[in-house]
Design an enzyme around this catalytic site. Sequence first.
Site, PDB file in Angstrom:
ATOM      1  N   TYR A 135       0.669  -1.363  -0.058  1.00 21.59           N
ATOM      2  CA  TYR A 135      -0.021   0.010   0.141  1.00 21.59           C
ATOM      3  C   TYR A 135       0.722   1.486  -0.004  1.00 21.59           C
ATOM      4  O   TYR A 135       0.247   2.238  -0.095  1.00 21.59           O
ATOM      5  CB  TYR A 135      -0.767   0.004   1.072  1.00 21.59           C
ATOM      6  CG  TYR A 135      -2.274  -0.794   1.118  1.00 21.59           C
ATOM      7  CD1 TYR A 135      -1.959  -2.072   0.706  1.00 21.59           C
ATOM      8  CD2 TYR A 135      -3.055  -0.132   0.596  1.00 21.59           C
ATOM      9  CE1 TYR A 135      -3.410  -2.907   0.446  1.00 21.59           C
ATOM     10  CE2 TYR A 135      -4.589  -0.740   0.823  1.00 21.59           C
ATOM     11  CZ  TYR A 135      -4.472  -2.135   0.486  1.00 21.59           C
ATOM     12  OH  TYR A 135      -5.827  -2.920   0.260  1.00 21.59           O
ATOM     13  N   LYS A 187       2.694 -15.567   3.263  1.00 24.74           N
ATOM     14  CA  LYS A 187       3.056 -16.251   2.060  1.00 24.74           C
ATOM     15  C   LYS A 187       4.294 -16.576   1.864  1.00 24.74           C
ATOM     16  O   LYS A 187       4.991 -16.218   0.931  1.00 24.74           O
ATOM     17  CB  LYS A 187       2.410 -15.535   0.614  1.00 24.74           C
ATOM     18  CG  LYS A 187       2.517 -16.559  -0.383  1.00 24.74           C
ATOM     19  CD  LYS A 187       1.427 -17.594  -0.562  1.00 24.74           C
ATOM     20  CE  LYS A 187       1.753 -18.396  -1.734  1.00 24.74           C
ATOM     21  NZ  LYS A 187       0.742 -19.671  -1.731  1.00 24.74           N
ATOM     22  N   ASP A 229      -3.450 -18.485   1.314  1.00 22.98           N
ATOM     23  CA  ASP A 229      -4.429 -19.331   0.318  1.00 22.98           C
ATOM     24  C   ASP A 229      -5.102 -20.276   1.143  1.00 22.98           C
ATOM     25  O   ASP A 229      -6.389 -20.235   1.148  1.00 22.98           O
ATOM     26  CB  ASP A 229      -3.611 -19.840  -0.855  1.00 22.98           C
ATOM     27  CG  ASP A 229      -2.464 -20.224  -0.409  1.00 22.98           C
ATOM     28  OD1 ASP A 229      -1.686 -20.226   0.629  1.00 22.98           O
ATOM     29  OD2 ASP A 229      -1.739 -21.059  -1.482  1.00 22.98           O
ATOM     30  N   ASP A 253      -6.406  -6.943   3.617  1.00 21.88           N
ATOM     31  CA  ASP A 253      -7.523  -6.337   2.795  1.00 21.88           C
ATOM     32  C   ASP A 253      -8.418  -7.369   2.280  1.00 21.88           C
ATOM     33  O   ASP A 253      -9.487  -7.648   2.453  1.00 21.88           O
ATOM     34  CB  ASP A 253      -6.978  -5.357   1.826  1.00 21.88           C
ATOM     35  CG  ASP A 253      -8.068  -4.968   0.964  1.00 21.88           C
ATOM     36  OD1 ASP A 253      -9.051  -4.417   1.420  1.00 21.88           O
ATOM     37  OD2 ASP A 253      -7.995  -5.056  -0.348  1.00 21.88           O
ATOM     38  N   ASP A 257     -12.555  -9.323   3.493  1.00 23.37           N
ATOM     39  CA  ASP A 257     -14.003  -9.261   2.761  1.00 23.37           C
ATOM     40  C   ASP A 257     -14.394 -10.568   2.784  1.00 23.37           C
ATOM     41  O   ASP A 257     -15.526 -10.550   2.826  1.00 23.37           O
ATOM     42  CB  ASP A 257     -13.500  -8.825   1.277  1.00 23.37           C
ATOM     43  CG  ASP A 257     -13.976  -7.252   0.901  1.00 23.37           C
ATOM     44  OD1 ASP A 257     -13.591  -6.561   1.683  1.00 23.37           O
ATOM     45  OD2 ASP A 257     -14.264  -6.956  -0.215  1.00 23.37           O
TER      46      ASP A 257
HETATM   47  C1  IPM Z   1     -10.801  -1.207   2.865  1.00 26.33           C
HETATM   48  C2  IPM Z   1     -10.716  -0.936   1.540  1.00 26.33           C
HETATM   49  C3  IPM Z   1      -9.670   0.012   1.336  1.00 26.33           C
HETATM   50  C4  IPM Z   1      -8.235  -0.622   1.326  1.00 26.33           C
HETATM   51  C5  IPM Z   1      -9.401   0.804  -0.174  1.00 26.33           C
HETATM   52  C6  IPM Z   1     -10.887   1.598  -0.496  1.00 26.33           C
HETATM   53  C7  IPM Z   1      -8.323   1.731  -0.674  1.00 26.33           C
HETATM   54  O1  IPM Z   1     -11.032  -1.964   0.535  1.00 26.33           O
HETATM   55  O2  IPM Z   1     -10.547  -0.479   3.784  1.00 26.33           O
HETATM   56  O3  IPM Z   1     -10.636  -2.637   3.014  1.00 26.33           O
HETATM   57  O4  IPM Z   1      -8.061  -1.620   0.386  1.00 26.33           O
HETATM   58  O5  IPM Z   1      -7.869  -0.881   2.477  1.00 26.33           O
HETATM   59 MN    MN Z   2     -10.833  -3.694   1.380  1.00 24.22          MN
END
Ligand code: IPM
Ligand code: MN
Length: 359
Positions: A135, A187, A229, A253, A257
């Site tokens: 990042y 990883k 993974d 990140d 999700d």
């Molecule tokens: C998150 C989002 C951000 C990230 C993006 C919007 C830059 O996906 O907070 O998880 O990648 O950290």
């Molecule tokens: Mn994210």
Amino acid sequence: MYKIAVLPCDGVGPEVVAEGLKVLEAAAARYEVKYEIVEYDIGGDRYLRTGEVLPPTVMEELAQCDAIYLGAVGHPDVAPGILEKGILLALRFGLDQYINLRPIRLYPGVHTPIKDKGPEDIDFIVVRENTEGLYVGMGGNMKKGTPDEVALQTAVYTRKGTERIIRYAYELTRKRGKDSKLTLVDKANVLTYGHDLWQRTYGHDLWQRTFREVGEEYPDIQQDHAFVDAACMWFVKNPEWFDVIVTCNMFGDIITDLGAMIQGGMGVAASGNINPDGVSMFEPIHGSAPKYTGKNVICPVAAICAVGMMMEYLGEEQAGQAIENAVIAALASGKLGDLSTRSGVKTTEAGDLIASLVE
Ligand code: IPM
Ligand code: MN
């Protein structure tokens, strides 16, 4: 008197933030928490109007606040990266919020797509490194648009950055007192950072070494490891194996999700960007969802849980706990539907219900 900066930003951000503030008001009234809101007009619309993303004066003011509450960043008319890097990452990096806390908890009454798993199985927290890795924006390109095009995007890991996030994760594992188990997700079977000829080591990268070294100070914490993974597989197959996870920015990140999905969807997943010695920022992990903007259909639970986290962080444990309990009660009541955009429950109705349960 807490000074709370509010940055609703883009898309559905303002809608969910409004519900979070409604619940904050209810909790603050009940537990006599005094606060002042300073709202900032930041985001895609301002950028399109003025060309500004995060003016230095705003940044200076944010640095003086007690906490920041953020909605969502991302605008369909702005090229990807400008707002994400110019606002969200600029805040995380600029305020040195090096910890991104992402609880993955399935509340009773919430549907998980994972068969035969319930709230007792899905209850862990991801500690995502928040200021380094892929990042940092280091790299470049050349011969753009030609067949010889080259693109480099470099991941940066420092001993200091790795050590402070790992140490925080050990402390949190101890404080949580659940399974006393900390899992390093990496990883390291591929990202070995080269063969260190001088040390005559191979594959023992910075994260693994630091994890073991810091771990010596925490003999009560079980050290666990999973390649990223495989971790994705375990999230789905055996989520009960996890207690606390520590990982780098990019993997954190991605896996959160997935984590959000197993805890009931993007509508419930909250996060805190923490600087223990500075200003921290709380937000739902979901994005700005432009196509739902203004439709009053987004589930505000994630944004409300972020307010709960903010209260706990400020030391207002009772208010924070009351918000979480109200969320749990609302979810258990079934009145929030399936938490999707098709639930039939309006954003504002969900906020009203949770606020009334806090009262
Ligand atoms: C998150 C989002 C951000 C990230 C993006 C919007 C830059 O996906 O907070 O998880 O990648 O950290
Ligand atoms: Mn994210």
